[in-house]
Design a protein around this motif. Structure first.
Motif, mmCIF file in Angstrom:
data_model
loop_
_atom_site.group_PDB
_atom_site.id
_atom_site.type_symbol
_atom_site.label_atom_id
_atom_site.label_comp_id
_atom_site.label_asym_id
_atom_site.label_seq_id
_atom_site.Cartn_x
_atom_site.Cartn_y
_atom_site.Cartn_z
ATOM 1 N N GLY A 1 -4.338 20.140 -7.967
ATOM 2 C CA GLY A 1 -3.200 20.851 -7.070
ATOM 3 C C GLY A 1 -2.681 19.979 -5.443
ATOM 4 O O GLY A 1 -1.836 20.496 -4.624
ATOM 5 N N SER A 2 -3.418 18.888 -5.211
ATOM 6 C CA SER A 2 -3.484 17.981 -4.049
ATOM 7 C C SER A 2 -1.910 17.477 -3.922
ATOM 8 O O SER A 2 -1.583 17.151 -5.412
ATOM 9 N N ILE A 3 -1.446 17.059 -2.925
ATOM 10 C CA ILE A 3 0.123 16.529 -3.553
ATOM 11 C C ILE A 3 -0.093 14.951 -2.940
ATOM 12 O O ILE A 3 -0.897 14.570 -1.394
ATOM 13 N N LEU A 4 -0.019 14.593 -4.088
ATOM 14 C CA LEU A 4 0.331 12.893 -3.322
ATOM 15 C C LEU A 4 1.102 12.561 -2.519
ATOM 16 O O LEU A 4 2.686 12.577 -2.617
ATOM 17 N N ALA A 5 0.575 11.785 -1.978
ATOM 18 C CA ALA A 5 1.149 11.821 -0.348
ATOM 19 C C ALA A 5 2.392 10.065 -0.592
ATOM 20 O O ALA A 5 3.165 9.943 0.291
ATOM 21 N N LYS A 6 1.231 9.202 -1.431
ATOM 22 C CA LYS A 6 1.854 7.442 -1.298
ATOM 23 C C LYS A 6 1.700 7.321 -2.757
ATOM 24 O O LYS A 6 1.549 7.473 -3.505
ATOM 25 N N THR A 7 3.470 6.524 -3.434
ATOM 26 C CA THR A 7 3.202 5.934 -4.208
ATOM 27 C C THR A 7 2.200 5.219 -4.632
ATOM 28 O O THR A 7 1.649 4.766 -4.168
ATOM 29 N N ILE A 8 1.685 5.521 -6.054
ATOM 30 C CA ILE A 8 0.622 4.518 -6.401
ATOM 31 C C ILE A 8 1.559 3.262 -7.126
ATOM 32 O O ILE A 8 2.320 3.873 -8.772
ATOM 33 N N TYR A 9 1.398 1.947 -7.519
ATOM 34 C CA TYR A 9 1.928 1.270 -8.137
ATOM 35 C C TYR A 9 0.974 0.126 -8.771
ATOM 36 O O TYR A 9 0.369 0.313 -8.403
ATOM 37 N N ASP A 10 1.464 -0.212 -10.421
ATOM 38 C CA ASP A 10 0.357 -0.693 -11.323
ATOM 39 C C ASP A 10 0.481 -2.267 -10.912
ATOM 40 O O ASP A 10 1.318 -2.882 -9.955
ATOM 41 N N SER A 11 -0.368 -3.474 -10.848
ATOM 42 C CA SER A 11 -0.438 -4.825 -10.711
ATOM 43 C C SER A 11 0.943 -5.385 -10.461
ATOM 44 O O SER A 11 1.096 -6.735 -10.268
ATOM 45 N N GLU A 12 1.877 -4.860 -11.714
ATOM 46 C CA GLU A 12 3.919 -5.141 -11.396
ATOM 47 C C GLU A 12 4.252 -5.105 -10.972
ATOM 48 O O GLU A 12 5.461 -4.819 -10.460
ATOM 49 N N GLY A 13 3.842 -3.998 -9.420
ATOM 50 C CA GLY A 13 4.723 -3.570 -8.604
ATOM 51 C C GLY A 13 5.017 -2.326 -9.017
ATOM 52 O O GLY A 13 5.960 -1.826 -8.912
ATOM 53 N N ARG A 14 4.985 -2.417 -10.650
ATOM 54 C CA ARG A 14 5.837 -0.821 -11.014
ATOM 55 C C ARG A 14 5.775 0.649 -10.677
ATOM 56 O O ARG A 14 3.950 0.374 -10.234
ATOM 57 N N VAL A 15 6.220 1.658 -11.028
ATOM 58 C CA VAL A 15 5.073 3.008 -10.200
ATOM 59 C C VAL A 15 4.098 3.742 -11.143
ATOM 60 O O VAL A 15 5.234 3.355 -12.599
ATOM 61 N N ASP B 1 -0.815 16.943 8.484
ATOM 62 C CA ASP B 1 0.975 16.991 7.719
ATOM 63 C C ASP B 1 1.528 15.712 8.527
ATOM 64 O O ASP B 1 2.703 15.288 8.528
ATOM 65 N N ALA B 2 0.653 14.759 8.943
ATOM 66 C CA ALA B 2 1.003 13.321 9.801
ATOM 67 C C ALA B 2 1.598 12.135 8.670
ATOM 68 O O ALA B 2 0.723 12.352 7.228
ATOM 69 N N VAL B 3 2.510 12.047 8.938
ATOM 70 C CA VAL B 3 2.656 10.272 8.486
ATOM 71 C C VAL B 3 2.123 9.365 9.019
ATOM 72 O O VAL B 3 2.437 8.917 9.762
ATOM 73 N N ILE B 4 1.544 8.208 7.818
ATOM 74 C CA ILE B 4 0.724 6.956 7.933
ATOM 75 C C ILE B 4 1.735 6.239 7.605
ATOM 76 O O ILE B 4 1.460 6.134 6.367
ATOM 77 N N GLU B 5 2.474 5.534 8.401
ATOM 78 C CA GLU B 5 3.440 4.745 8.117
ATOM 79 C C GLU B 5 2.256 3.353 7.718
ATOM 80 O O GLU B 5 1.213 3.051 8.460
ATOM 81 N N ASP B 6 3.354 2.454 7.134
ATOM 82 C CA ASP B 6 2.914 1.027 6.248
ATOM 83 C C ASP B 6 3.242 -0.215 7.374
ATOM 84 O O ASP B 6 4.161 0.246 8.330
ATOM 85 N N VAL B 7 2.125 -0.757 7.556
ATOM 86 C CA VAL B 7 2.051 -1.594 8.284
ATOM 87 C C VAL B 7 3.616 -2.782 8.303
ATOM 88 O O VAL B 7 4.139 -3.189 9.033
ATOM 89 N N ILE B 8 3.975 -2.696 6.983
ATOM 90 C CA ILE B 8 4.704 -3.729 6.609
ATOM 91 C C ILE B 8 5.410 -2.810 4.864
ATOM 92 O O ILE B 8 4.479 -1.659 4.513
ATOM 93 N N TYR C 1 -10.120 3.867 -6.079
ATOM 94 C CA TYR C 1 -10.987 4.159 -5.408
ATOM 95 C C TYR C 1 -10.256 5.544 -4.066
ATOM 96 O O TYR C 1 -11.121 6.256 -4.143
ATOM 97 N N THR C 2 -9.095 5.370 -4.281
ATOM 98 C CA THR C 2 -8.782 6.539 -2.978
ATOM 99 C C THR C 2 -6.918 6.507 -2.833
ATOM 100 O O THR C 2 -6.628 5.539 -3.795
ATOM 101 N N ILE C 3 -6.464 7.553 -2.459
ATOM 102 C CA ILE C 3 -5.342 8.059 -2.765
ATOM 103 C C ILE C 3 -5.092 9.083 -1.496
ATOM 104 O O ILE C 3 -5.506 9.092 -0.892
ATOM 105 N N TYR C 4 -3.498 8.805 -0.786
ATOM 106 C CA TYR C 4 -3.227 9.157 -0.075
ATOM 107 C C TYR C 4 -2.372 10.831 -0.381
ATOM 108 O O TYR C 4 -2.143 11.022 -1.520
ATOM 109 N N ILE C 5 -3.006 12.089 0.317
ATOM 110 C CA ILE C 5 -2.402 13.231 -0.345
ATOM 111 C C ILE C 5 -2.335 13.914 0.582
ATOM 112 O O ILE C 5 -2.759 13.509 1.835
#
Length: 371
Positions: free
Chosen positions: A12-26, A58-65, A48-52
């Motif tokens: 029931g948790s909501i994924l907060a950041k997209t997960i990519y594969d080794s080729e950069g595909r969603v 409800d804070a938004v953790i911004e990517d450095v890049i 091992y870890t994901i953002y939820i």
């Protein structure tokens, strides 16, 4: 938004950041509601870890890049490693071909990515090092290389490096582990402790990487030196040459700190990740003995062990979420209490800068259900 180990993620948790594969595909898009079967599949992929997103933050953790720049960088680094590894395994098929000529396009691609990383980071004011990027076991080396480059660049900016110095620093960081291509996979990925003989083999990778890079005109001398010296320590405790103090390149000293920080805060096949605070304390404790003191000073001013949105456990037993971070006091943020044995404290804001008797004991990922 919180960074949570996959084993602590609830259905029931909501994924907060997209997960990519080794080729950069969603693989899985941001906003997806996670089912138990999906969580199991993520774990199967050695992520091992994901953002939820959940009720606690409800804070938004911004990517450095930007994620697309990170994925492009990871792919280019992986291409360099893969092509060299392929050449090593199939040298008979490449008879008559010059290895460095074959690698020329790879190194030029790395240069292009380095320029992108530098422009991206320079475009952001007061950029800080927050939580490390997500890493999977399968792509660890390449993701680690990009993270080390990003961290090193932020340190270099804090030390007022010129843009051309940042370029050499970035190239050296992206390629610092290239010598691992020459090591046996069964040693690199060994789940248990290495034998003395295996440790000696691993310690050959800086020299192997340098010997390979020095044959290329597309990689500068300062960048090559990073590959050779990133495991040297200023007190002479490092390898491969046991260099001390000023006999170690300043670029290599910066990459040494970035390398250790990212490695310590990453889960590996043989150990769990340490908290960012534990890694920071280790580096600061060894400033002036293992790590260059000026580099550690700069690093300590740009790293945030507990970014906004991080769930932590306090020394009084309360569980809280970081709501505001102060760059001059990164270990004393403002926090919102989400669990306390004293019910009236729930949702109250505590300013740790004013609470000298209370400290952060570490990261927390779950709140007791009776809360």
């Amino acid at each position: 938004m919180r960074l949570v180990p996959i084993q602590s993620v609830k259905e029931g948790s909501i994924l907060a950041k997209t997960i990519y594969d080794s080729e950069g595909r969603v693989l899985l898009k941001e906003g997806t509601e996670l089912k138990d079967i999906t969580i199991s599949k993520i774990e199967y992929l050695n992520i091992y870890t994901i953002y939820i997103n959940d009720k606690y933050s409800d804070a938004v953790i911004e990517d450095v890049i930007k994620p697309e720049i990170r994925q492009k960088a990871i792919k280019k680094v992986r291409d360099v490693f893969y092509n060299l590894e392929d050449y090593n395994k199939n040298q008979n098929n490449y008879q008559g071909q010059n290895l460095y000529k074959k690698s020329e396009k790879d190194f030029q691609s790395v240069q292009y990515v380095a320029r992108e990383l530098i422009e991206e980071i320079l475009s952001r004011k007061n950029v800080m090092i927050g939580l490390v990027d997500l890493k999977s076991f399968d792509d660890y080396t390449y993701q680690h290389s990009v993270n080390v480059a990003v961290i090193a660049l932020i340190i270099g900016m804090k030390m007022n490096f010129h843009k051309y110095e940042l370029f050499d620093l970035c190239i050296g960081a992206l390629l610092h582990d290239i010598g691992k291509v020459f090591l046996p996979n069964e040693i690199l990925n060994k789940p248990g402790e290495l034998t003395e003989e295996e440790r000696k083999i691993v310690q050959e990778h800086p020299k192997n990487g340098y010997d390979y890079l020095k044959g290329s005109y597309d990689v500068s001398v300062p960048a090559r030196i990073v590959a050779l010296q990133h495991h040297e320590r200023i007190g002479g405790q490092g390898y491969p040459e046991g260099r001390e103090g000023e006999r170690i390149s300043i670029l290599a000293k910066i990459v040494a700190v970035a390398d250790v920080y990212d490695a310590m805060t990453s889960t590996r096949v043989y150990r769990k990740a340490l908290s960012p605070n534990e890694a920071l304390e280790y580096i600061m404790a060894n400033g002036g003995t293992k790590f260059d003191y000026k580099v550690v000073q700069a690093f300590s001013k740009v790293v945030i062990p507990y970014p906004q949105g991080t769930m932590i456990r306090l020394s009084n037993g309360d569980i809280a979420v970081v709501t505001k971070v102060y760059s001059q006091m990164p270990l004393r943020p403002d926090v919102k209490i989400v669990y306390s044995e004293i019910g009236t404290e729930i949702n109250s804001i505590m300013e740790l800068a004013k609470e000298n008797s209370i400290v952060i004991n570490g990261l927390e990922y779950e709140v007791p259900e009776d809360n």
